[in-house]
Scaffold this motif. Structure first.
Motif, PDB file in Angstrom:
ATOM      1  N   GLU A  27      10.616   9.338   5.037  1.00 45.03           N
ATOM      2  CA  GLU A  27      10.827   7.893   4.990  1.00 45.03           C
ATOM      3  C   GLU A  27      11.402   7.347   6.295  1.00 45.03           C
ATOM      4  O   GLU A  27      11.691   6.152   6.404  1.00 45.03           O
ATOM      5  CB  GLU A  27      11.753   7.543   3.820  1.00 45.03           C
ATOM      6  CG  GLU A  27      11.140   7.854   2.462  1.00 45.03           C
ATOM      7  CD  GLU A  27      12.075   7.529   1.307  1.00 45.03           C
ATOM      8  OE1 GLU A  27      13.156   6.951   1.551  1.00 45.03           O
ATOM      9  OE2 GLU A  27      11.719   7.840   0.157  1.00 45.03           O
ATOM     10  N   ARG A  28      11.574   8.231   7.276  1.00 43.81           N
ATOM     11  CA  ARG A  28      12.085   7.858   8.604  1.00 43.81           C
ATOM     12  C   ARG A  28      13.505   7.310   8.552  1.00 43.81           C
ATOM     13  O   ARG A  28      13.918   6.538   9.416  1.00 43.81           O
ATOM     14  CB  ARG A  28      11.158   6.861   9.292  1.00 43.81           C
ATOM     15  CG  ARG A  28       9.748   7.379   9.478  1.00 43.81           C
ATOM     16  CD  ARG A  28       8.905   6.367  10.223  1.00 43.81           C
ATOM     17  NE  ARG A  28       7.543   6.361   9.708  1.00 43.81           N
ATOM     18  CZ  ARG A  28       6.656   5.414   9.971  1.00 43.81           C
ATOM     19  NH1 ARG A  28       6.977   4.404  10.732  1.00 43.81           N
ATOM     20  NH2 ARG A  28       5.444   5.476   9.469  1.00 43.81           N
ATOM     21  N   LEU A 119       1.119   2.643  -6.393  1.00 39.62           N
ATOM     22  CA  LEU A 119       2.543   2.836  -6.091  1.00 39.62           C
ATOM     23  C   LEU A 119       2.861   2.391  -4.668  1.00 39.62           C
ATOM     24  O   LEU A 119       3.907   1.783  -4.417  1.00 39.62           O
ATOM     25  CB  LEU A 119       2.921   4.310  -6.283  1.00 39.62           C
ATOM     26  CG  LEU A 119       2.872   4.855  -7.709  1.00 39.62           C
ATOM     27  CD1 LEU A 119       3.173   6.353  -7.708  1.00 39.62           C
ATOM     28  CD2 LEU A 119       3.869   4.120  -8.603  1.00 39.62           C
ATOM     29  N   GLU A 120       1.962   2.702  -3.723  1.00 41.37           N
ATOM     30  CA  GLU A 120       2.145   2.266  -2.335  1.00 41.37           C
ATOM     31  C   GLU A 120       2.198   0.741  -2.264  1.00 41.37           C
ATOM     32  O   GLU A 120       3.058   0.162  -1.584  1.00 41.37           O
ATOM     33  CB  GLU A 120       1.013   2.782  -1.457  1.00 41.37           C
ATOM     34  CG  GLU A 120       0.950   4.297  -1.290  1.00 41.37           C
ATOM     35  CD  GLU A 120      -0.203   4.696  -0.393  1.00 41.37           C
ATOM     36  OE1 GLU A 120      -0.232   4.267   0.772  1.00 41.37           O
ATOM     37  OE2 GLU A 120      -1.097   5.427  -0.862  1.00 41.37           O
ATOM     38  N   GLU A 121       1.264   0.102  -2.949  1.00 41.24           N
ATOM     39  CA  GLU A 121       1.194  -1.363  -2.909  1.00 41.24           C
ATOM     40  C   GLU A 121       2.411  -1.996  -3.577  1.00 41.24           C
ATOM     41  O   GLU A 121       2.909  -3.038  -3.126  1.00 41.24           O
ATOM     42  CB  GLU A 121      -0.105  -1.828  -3.561  1.00 41.24           C
ATOM     43  CG  GLU A 121      -1.340  -1.426  -2.751  1.00 41.24           C
ATOM     44  CD  GLU A 121      -2.652  -1.692  -3.468  1.00 41.24           C
ATOM     45  OE1 GLU A 121      -3.673  -1.801  -2.780  1.00 41.24           O
ATOM     46  OE2 GLU A 121      -2.638  -1.772  -4.721  1.00 41.24           O
ATOM     47  N   ASP A 128      10.021  -2.360   0.138  1.00 44.18           N
ATOM     48  CA  ASP A 128      10.624  -1.041   0.343  1.00 44.18           C
ATOM     49  C   ASP A 128       9.742  -0.245   1.318  1.00 44.18           C
ATOM     50  O   ASP A 128       8.926   0.579   0.924  1.00 44.18           O
ATOM     51  CB  ASP A 128      10.735  -0.311  -1.000  1.00 44.18           C
ATOM     52  CG  ASP A 128      11.604   0.939  -0.921  1.00 44.18           C
ATOM     53  OD1 ASP A 128      11.815   1.436   0.203  1.00 44.18           O
ATOM     54  OD2 ASP A 128      12.037   1.419  -1.978  1.00 44.18           O
ATOM     55  N   LEU A 129       9.918  -0.523   2.610  1.00 50.06           N
ATOM     56  CA  LEU A 129       9.069   0.098   3.622  1.00 50.06           C
ATOM     57  C   LEU A 129       9.244   1.609   3.656  1.00 50.06           C
ATOM     58  O   LEU A 129       8.261   2.355   3.794  1.00 50.06           O
ATOM     59  CB  LEU A 129       9.378  -0.487   5.005  1.00 50.06           C
ATOM     60  CG  LEU A 129       8.561   0.079   6.167  1.00 50.06           C
ATOM     61  CD1 LEU A 129       7.077  -0.180   5.973  1.00 50.06           C
ATOM     62  CD2 LEU A 129       9.049  -0.506   7.487  1.00 50.06           C
ATOM     63  N   ASN A 130      10.484   2.083   3.509  1.00 53.43           N
ATOM     64  CA  ASN A 130      10.714   3.527   3.575  1.00 53.43           C
ATOM     65  C   ASN A 130       9.961   4.267   2.476  1.00 53.43           C
ATOM     66  O   ASN A 130       9.364   5.317   2.709  1.00 53.43           O
ATOM     67  CB  ASN A 130      12.215   3.827   3.478  1.00 53.43           C
ATOM     68  CG  ASN A 130      12.971   3.408   4.725  1.00 53.43           C
ATOM     69  OD1 ASN A 130      12.398   3.362   5.810  1.00 53.43           O
ATOM     70  ND2 ASN A 130      14.238   3.103   4.581  1.00 53.43           N
ATOM     71  N   ARG A 131      10.002   3.694   1.267  1.00 50.57           N
ATOM     72  CA  ARG A 131       9.300   4.333   0.149  1.00 50.57           C
ATOM     73  C   ARG A 131       7.793   4.306   0.380  1.00 50.57           C
ATOM     74  O   ARG A 131       7.090   5.282   0.093  1.00 50.57           O
ATOM     75  CB  ARG A 131       9.646   3.631  -1.159  1.00 50.57           C
ATOM     76  CG  ARG A 131       8.984   4.259  -2.394  1.00 50.57           C
ATOM     77  CD  ARG A 131       9.627   3.732  -3.665  1.00 50.57           C
ATOM     78  NE  ARG A 131       8.947   4.236  -4.839  1.00 50.57           N
ATOM     79  CZ  ARG A 131       8.017   3.561  -5.512  1.00 50.57           C
ATOM     80  NH1 ARG A 131       7.668   2.335  -5.099  1.00 50.57           N
ATOM     81  NH2 ARG A 131       7.433   4.069  -6.570  1.00 50.57           N
ATOM     82  N   ALA A 178       3.914  -4.781  12.240  1.00 50.93           N
ATOM     83  CA  ALA A 178       2.646  -4.919  11.510  1.00 50.93           C
ATOM     84  C   ALA A 178       2.717  -4.193  10.165  1.00 50.93           C
ATOM     85  O   ALA A 178       2.171  -4.674   9.164  1.00 50.93           O
ATOM     86  CB  ALA A 178       1.498  -4.375  12.352  1.00 50.93           C
ATOM     87  N   GLU A 179       3.387  -3.043  10.124  1.00 47.32           N
ATOM     88  CA  GLU A 179       3.548  -2.318   8.859  1.00 47.32           C
ATOM     89  C   GLU A 179       4.300  -3.165   7.843  1.00 47.32           C
ATOM     90  O   GLU A 179       3.975  -3.193   6.665  1.00 47.32           O
ATOM     91  CB  GLU A 179       4.335  -1.017   9.090  1.00 47.32           C
ATOM     92  CG  GLU A 179       3.500   0.167   9.503  1.00 47.32           C
ATOM     93  CD  GLU A 179       4.320   1.442   9.491  1.00 47.32           C
ATOM     94  OE1 GLU A 179       5.569   1.354   9.452  1.00 47.32           O
ATOM     95  OE2 GLU A 179       3.725   2.515   9.520  1.00 47.32           O
ATOM     96  N   GLN A 180       5.327  -3.841   8.315  1.00 37.16           N
ATOM     97  CA  GLN A 180       6.186  -4.615   7.410  1.00 37.16           C
ATOM     98  C   GLN A 180       5.504  -5.871   6.888  1.00 37.16           C
ATOM     99  O   GLN A 180       5.810  -6.333   5.787  1.00 37.16           O
ATOM    100  CB  GLN A 180       7.478  -4.982   8.146  1.00 37.16           C
ATOM    101  CG  GLN A 180       8.327  -3.777   8.516  1.00 37.16           C
ATOM    102  CD  GLN A 180       9.466  -4.130   9.448  1.00 37.16           C
ATOM    103  OE1 GLN A 180       9.386  -5.098  10.200  1.00 37.16           O
ATOM    104  NE2 GLN A 180      10.541  -3.349   9.395  1.00 37.16           N
ATOM    105  N   THR A 181       4.575  -6.423   7.668  1.00 40.16           N
ATOM    106  CA  THR A 181       3.977  -7.715   7.311  1.00 40.16           C
ATOM    107  C   THR A 181       2.523  -7.611   6.879  1.00 40.16           C
ATOM    108  O   THR A 181       1.888  -8.636   6.612  1.00 40.16           O
ATOM    109  CB  THR A 181       4.075  -8.677   8.509  1.00 40.16           C
ATOM    110  OG1 THR A 181       3.398  -8.102   9.640  1.00 40.16           O
ATOM    111  CG2 THR A 181       5.529  -8.936   8.880  1.00 40.16           C
TER     112      THR A 181
END
Length: 237
Positions: A27-28, A119-121, A128-131, A178-181
């Motif tokens: 999860e970085r 689950l990803e979506e 919850d970016l880490n998850r 970009a990952e977050q948005t």
């Protein structure tokens, strides 16, 4: 004391400690170069120093931790050369896995992958970016499991973990934003499911290659970051 109270106060076993540190890497939450202080880990997990050392040795065996004599354990850092080799290895292994899964794809396997993408979506909708990062890596492992290739999947598990370290170390700020948005964060995974369902191995390989190249293109392999992390805040609760 109730059964639930006992479960909450029970000391975790070595496998659970390993899995929780592995998940934090996936999860970085643990940045490359972070020192894993034995005394802090002992306090967090309520276990002995000997038990923590065994877990750290296991993580080191999987190239996720560096054990430095007279200094301690540190989350591993990757050189640029190692980073490129990791992605090269992923392309070799994962293109083979998608070919195998295409040949044996069934409605049940499709459902398993779709459930995982859901689950990803959901993690993305929850912010919850880490998850979501962890689940994204696990999607690739699920492909190996469904392809019934345990040896390749075992190798891939280690490489996926190292990928998380590499991304934490080298990912461009613009790619992180970009990952977050992202409006459709799992579209590449859904494209793979469609290719599997169509029994189109060449298309599945093409999509996997594009996906992995996309991940690698998000990296700035001329620099890196090294964050200071509070272990207690990561593993508390």
């Amino acid at each position: 004391m109730t059964t639930n109270d006992k479960a909450r106060t029970a000391k975790p076993g070595a496998d659970e400690v390993y899995d929780r540190i592995w998940s934090a890497i996936m999860e970085r939450k643990l940045q490359p170069g972070t020192r894993l202080k034995e005394e802090d880990l002992c306090e967090v997990f309520q276990t002995s120093r000997g038990g923590i050392r065994k877990v750290l040795q296991r993580l080191a065996h999987h190239n996720l931790v560096n054990l430095v004599p007279n200094s301690g354990a540190y989350v591993a850092k990757a050189t640029v050369k190692e980073a490129r080799e990791v992605f090269q290895a992923r392309r070799l292994i994962e293109t083979e896995l998608v070919r195998e899964l295409t040949q044996t794809f069934t409605p049940a396997k499709k459902q398993a992958l779709e459930d995982h993408v859901a689950l990803e979506e959901q993690a993305h909708r929850d912010g919850d970016l880490n998850r979501r990062i962890r689940l994204s890596g696990e999607f690739h492992l699920k492909i190996g499991e469904l392809a019934d290739k345990p040896v390749l999947t075992h190798f891939l598990r280690e490489i996926v973990s190292r990928t998380s370290l590499i991304i934490a170390q080298y990912q461009l700020a613009s790619a992180r934003h970009a990952e977050q948005t992202a409006r459709h964060p799992c579209c590449e995974h859904r494209g793979l499911i469609d290719a599997f369902e169509q029994r189109n191995a060449d298309r599945a390989v093409e999509l996997m290659m594009e996906h992995l190249c996309h991940l690698e293109d998000q990296l700035d392999l001329a620099s890196g970051i090294n964050g200071a992390i509070d272990l207690k805040s990561i593993f508390a609760g």
